[in-house]
Write an enzyme that holds these catalytic residues in place. Structure first.
Site, PDB file in Angstrom:
ATOM      1  N   ARG A  48      -9.081  -9.302   3.637  1.00  0.00           N
ATOM      2  CA  ARG A  48      -8.063  -9.144   4.729  1.00  0.00           C
ATOM      3  C   ARG A  48      -7.861 -10.616   4.876  1.00  0.00           C
ATOM      4  NH1 ARG A  48      -6.100  -4.783   8.324  1.00  0.00           N
ATOM      5  NH2 ARG A  48      -6.697  -3.171   6.800  1.00  0.00           N
ATOM      6  N   ARG A  53      -3.045 -11.225  10.338  1.00  0.00           N
ATOM      7  CA  ARG A  53      -2.712 -11.715  11.788  1.00  0.00           C
ATOM      8  C   ARG A  53      -3.535 -12.871  12.360  1.00  0.00           C
ATOM      9  NH1 ARG A  53      -2.570  -5.699  13.642  1.00  0.00           N
ATOM     10  NH2 ARG A  53      -4.397  -5.777  12.320  1.00  0.00           N
ATOM     11  N   ARG A  88       5.691 -12.357  10.420  1.00  0.00           N
ATOM     12  CA  ARG A  88       5.750 -11.073  11.091  1.00  0.00           C
ATOM     13  C   ARG A  88       6.710 -10.961  12.304  1.00  0.00           C
ATOM     14  NH1 ARG A  88       5.497  -7.115  12.364  1.00  0.00           N
ATOM     15  NH2 ARG A  88       3.263  -5.806  12.752  1.00  0.00           N
ATOM     16  N   ASP A 133      -0.843  -2.984   0.704  1.00  0.00           N
ATOM     17  CA  ASP A 133      -1.448  -1.833   1.751  1.00  0.00           C
ATOM     18  C   ASP A 133      -1.797  -0.679   0.584  1.00  0.00           C
ATOM     19  OD1 ASP A 133      -2.241  -1.687   4.606  1.00  0.00           O
ATOM     20  OD2 ASP A 133      -1.909   0.164   3.864  1.00  0.00           O
ATOM     21  N   TYR A 192      -6.474   9.566   4.892  1.00  0.00           N
ATOM     22  CA  TYR A 192      -5.237   9.358   5.756  1.00  0.00           C
ATOM     23  C   TYR A 192      -4.382  10.443   5.474  1.00  0.00           C
ATOM     24  CZ  TYR A 192      -6.768   4.501   7.108  1.00  0.00           C
ATOM     25  OH  TYR A 192      -7.508   3.528   7.526  1.00  0.00           O
TER      26      TYR A 192
HETATM   27  O1  CP3 Z   1      -6.806  -8.521   2.054  1.00  0.00           O
HETATM   28  C1  CP3 Z   1      -5.509  -8.959   2.179  1.00  0.00           C
HETATM   29  O2  CP3 Z   1      -5.255  -9.949   2.723  1.00  0.00           O
HETATM   30  C2  CP3 Z   1      -4.779  -8.197   1.501  1.00  0.00           C
HETATM   31  C3  CP3 Z   1      -4.040  -7.199   2.242  1.00  0.00           C
HETATM   32  C4  CP3 Z   1      -4.411  -5.940   2.669  1.00  0.00           C
HETATM   33  C5  CP3 Z   1      -4.021  -5.210   3.762  1.00  0.00           C
HETATM   34  N1  CP3 Z   1      -4.460  -3.983   3.885  1.00  0.00           N
HETATM   35  C6  CP3 Z   1      -2.974  -5.973   4.604  1.00  0.00           C
HETATM   36  C7  CP3 Z   1      -2.670  -5.189   6.074  1.00  0.00           C
HETATM   37  C8  CP3 Z   1      -5.472  -4.974   2.278  1.00  0.00           C
HETATM   38  C9  CP3 Z   1      -6.484  -5.216   1.090  1.00  0.00           C
HETATM   39  C10 CP3 Z   1      -5.545  -3.836   3.081  1.00  0.00           C
HETATM   40  C11 CP3 Z   1      -6.151  -2.751   2.497  1.00  0.00           C
HETATM   41  C12 CP3 Z   1      -6.312  -1.593   3.409  1.00  0.00           C
HETATM   42  N2  CP3 Z   1      -5.129  -1.051   4.441  1.00  0.00           N
HETATM   43  C13 CP3 Z   1      -7.399  -0.587   3.813  1.00  0.00           C
HETATM   44  C14 CP3 Z   1      -8.625  -0.985   3.253  1.00  0.00           C
HETATM   45  C15 CP3 Z   1      -9.513  -2.039   3.649  1.00  0.00           C
HETATM   46  C16 CP3 Z   1     -10.250  -1.855   4.939  1.00  0.00           C
HETATM   47  O3  CP3 Z   1      -9.837  -2.582   5.877  1.00  0.00           O
HETATM   48  O4  CP3 Z   1     -10.997  -0.893   5.018  1.00  0.00           O
HETATM   49  C17 CP3 Z   1      -7.087  -0.035   4.761  1.00  0.00           C
HETATM   50  C18 CP3 Z   1      -7.920   1.166   5.364  1.00  0.00           C
HETATM   51  C19 CP3 Z   1      -5.735  -0.011   5.081  1.00  0.00           C
HETATM   52  C20 CP3 Z   1      -4.911   0.936   6.014  1.00  0.00           C
HETATM   53  C21 CP3 Z   1      -4.375   0.143   7.086  1.00  0.00           C
HETATM   54  N3  CP3 Z   1      -3.397  -0.923   6.899  1.00  0.00           N
HETATM   55  C22 CP3 Z   1      -4.835   0.107   8.465  1.00  0.00           C
HETATM   56  C23 CP3 Z   1      -5.829   1.146   8.905  1.00  0.00           C
HETATM   57  C24 CP3 Z   1      -4.037  -0.740   9.092  1.00  0.00           C
HETATM   58  C25 CP3 Z   1      -3.699  -1.118  10.470  1.00  0.00           C
HETATM   59  C26 CP3 Z   1      -4.878  -1.621  11.021  1.00  0.00           C
HETATM   60  C27 CP3 Z   1      -4.686  -2.866  11.741  1.00  0.00           C
HETATM   61  O5  CP3 Z   1      -5.439  -3.795  11.248  1.00  0.00           O
HETATM   62  O6  CP3 Z   1      -3.698  -2.996  12.385  1.00  0.00           O
HETATM   63  C28 CP3 Z   1      -3.082  -1.566   8.198  1.00  0.00           C
HETATM   64  C29 CP3 Z   1      -2.175  -2.710   8.470  1.00  0.00           C
HETATM   65  C30 CP3 Z   1      -2.349  -3.919   7.615  1.00  0.00           C
HETATM   66  N4  CP3 Z   1      -2.591  -4.138   6.393  1.00  0.00           N
HETATM   67  C31 CP3 Z   1      -2.179  -5.028   8.235  1.00  0.00           C
HETATM   68  C32 CP3 Z   1      -2.502  -6.107   7.132  1.00  0.00           C
HETATM   69  C33 CP3 Z   1      -2.111  -7.556   7.291  1.00  0.00           C
HETATM   70  C34 CP3 Z   1      -1.741  -5.441   9.699  1.00  0.00           C
HETATM   71  C35 CP3 Z   1      -0.348  -5.180   9.682  1.00  0.00           C
HETATM   72  C36 CP3 Z   1       0.289  -6.290  10.850  1.00  0.00           C
HETATM   73  O7  CP3 Z   1       0.750  -7.331  10.538  1.00  0.00           O
HETATM   74  O8  CP3 Z   1       0.490  -5.606  11.886  1.00  0.00           O
END
Ligand code: CP3
Length: 354
Positions: A28, A32, A41, A77, A154
């Protein structure tokens, strides 16, 4: 600068070839905690960023402009794949994702459209190509997908419930139906990763974020075996595969025979134990507690040392956090962490060489 992509230090570490220090990237790493991400964003919602190749590419590259990282990871994502299968997806501010309808029975399984995945994920290939052209061969790009079980969790939960009622009901009441969903997701993950590899990513990671909610004796049946099938299917494409599972040492044990090139180690697992269990089967990635970045420089330095000491000057380790970086992580601690990994691992490697 590497002359061909096999020279990237990340790839050499994954292949256990000699390295002059331990390579590093951060799960990640785009997101943010970066003010430049928050600026994008403020103007665009999360899914629009993912689906607009120019924005996805810009955000992918942001952390590499600020920090000395050894790889970019595509900004995307894991839930875009269920969406490509026909499930509706939204991200609710401060609450996370919602998918609907829930896939809970034969009827809802039949709404899924695996034949449309390729066409619906075209924006992903375009984003990969844009990022690669901007990276100009200087750094490798990591692609990724969720594990079939994590995606199924999910798709059945919709938004994760506290007791995971829906996925647990499927596991115990409708295991054959769940297996049909997992089989469909396995094919979709293979297609999604193949699409990313065809567009040029150098490494792929499978996020098995939810595998750890399974009882140990059911992990092979509902999660590991599908990931192994994915590894087997994409092996001929000759791009290293990383499996990241979250849930402790037993999962490393269960994946040791997966033929993955590298296993991700979560922060709850002791790296020395993971190394014992994985043996020579795979390189290891991880595993600093993301929460350690709330500490101070002395504690970060000590935690880095503890992880690097497990490998001394051996290759086969990629430094990372044990899960994604938190949105309120102080930026100066990220810079400090990266400097420490460089400094300490360079010392290890030169010390043992002389
Ligand atoms: O690593 C990186 O920089 C690449 C981007 C990346 C995102 N999601 C961007 C993201 C990657 C590799 C993921 C994978 C992902 N997404 C997973 C597996 C990794 C892990 O953390 O276990 C999962 C479970 C998801 C599903 C997901 N996406 C959730 C549960 C959420 C919400 C939680 C939160 O942090 O708000 C997201 C949103 C998300 N994916 C964001 C980002 C940068 C936040 C979005 C925002 O800007 O509001």
């Amino acid at each position: 600068m590497p002359t061909k992509h096999t020279d990237f230090i990340l790839l050499r570490a994954i292949r256990k070839q000699p390295v002059e220090r331990t390579p590093l990237w951060i799960m990640r790493q785009a997101g943010r905690y970066l003010p430049e991400y928050r600026k994008v964003r403020n103007a665009h919602d999360f899914l629009s960023i993912c689906k607009t190749p120019a924005l996805a590419a810009e955000v992918t590259l942001q952390p590499l402009r600020r920090f000395e990282l050894d790889a970019a990871i595509l900004f995307s994502d894991i839930l875009l794949l269920p969406e490509a299968l026909g499930v509706k997806l939204e991200f609710i501010e401060n609450r996370g994702p919602r998918l609907w309808p829930r896939i809970l029975n034969d009827k809802s399984l039949r709404i899924l459209t695996p034949e449309r995945v390729g066409e619906r994920l075209r924006f992903m290939s375009e984003a990969v190509r844009l990022v690669l052209s901007e990276l100009a061969g200087e750094k490798p790009l990591i692609g990724f997908c969720g594990s079939p079980f994590t995606l199924a969790a999910y798709m059945t939960e919709g938004t994760p419930t506290r007791n995971l009622k829906y996925i647990k009901t499927m596991i115990y009441k409708e295991p054959r139906l769940l297996e049909r969903l997992l089989e469909m997701l396995t094919a979709a993950v293979i297609e999604c990763l193949t699409l990313q590899i065809s567009a040029g990513v150098h490494v792929v990671q499978i996020f098995d974020t939810w595998g750890g909610i399974l009882p140990g004796h059911l992990y092979e049946r509902f999660s590991a075996r599908y990931m192994k099938e994915i590894v087997r299917s994409i092996q001929p494409l000759a791009v290293p595969v990383i499996l990241f599972s979250k849930g402790g040492l037993d999962l490393i044990k269960a994946l040791a025979d997966s033929k993955a090139d590298m296993l991700g180690v979560d922060w709850m697992t002791d790296m020395a134990d993971a190394r014992d269990v994985a043996g020579n089967a795979a390189a290891l990635q991880g595993n600093l507690d993301p929460g350690a970045l709330y500490g101070n420089k002395a504690t970060v330095s000590g935690e880095v040392k503890k992880i690097l000491d497990v490998f001394e000057n051996d290759s086969g380790h990629v430094f990372n956090l044990g899960h994604g970086i938190m949105p309120d992580t102080p930026l100066d601690m990220v810079t400090y962490l990266i400097d420490e990994v460089y400094k300490q691992s360079e010392a290890h490697h030169s010390l043992h060489k002389s």
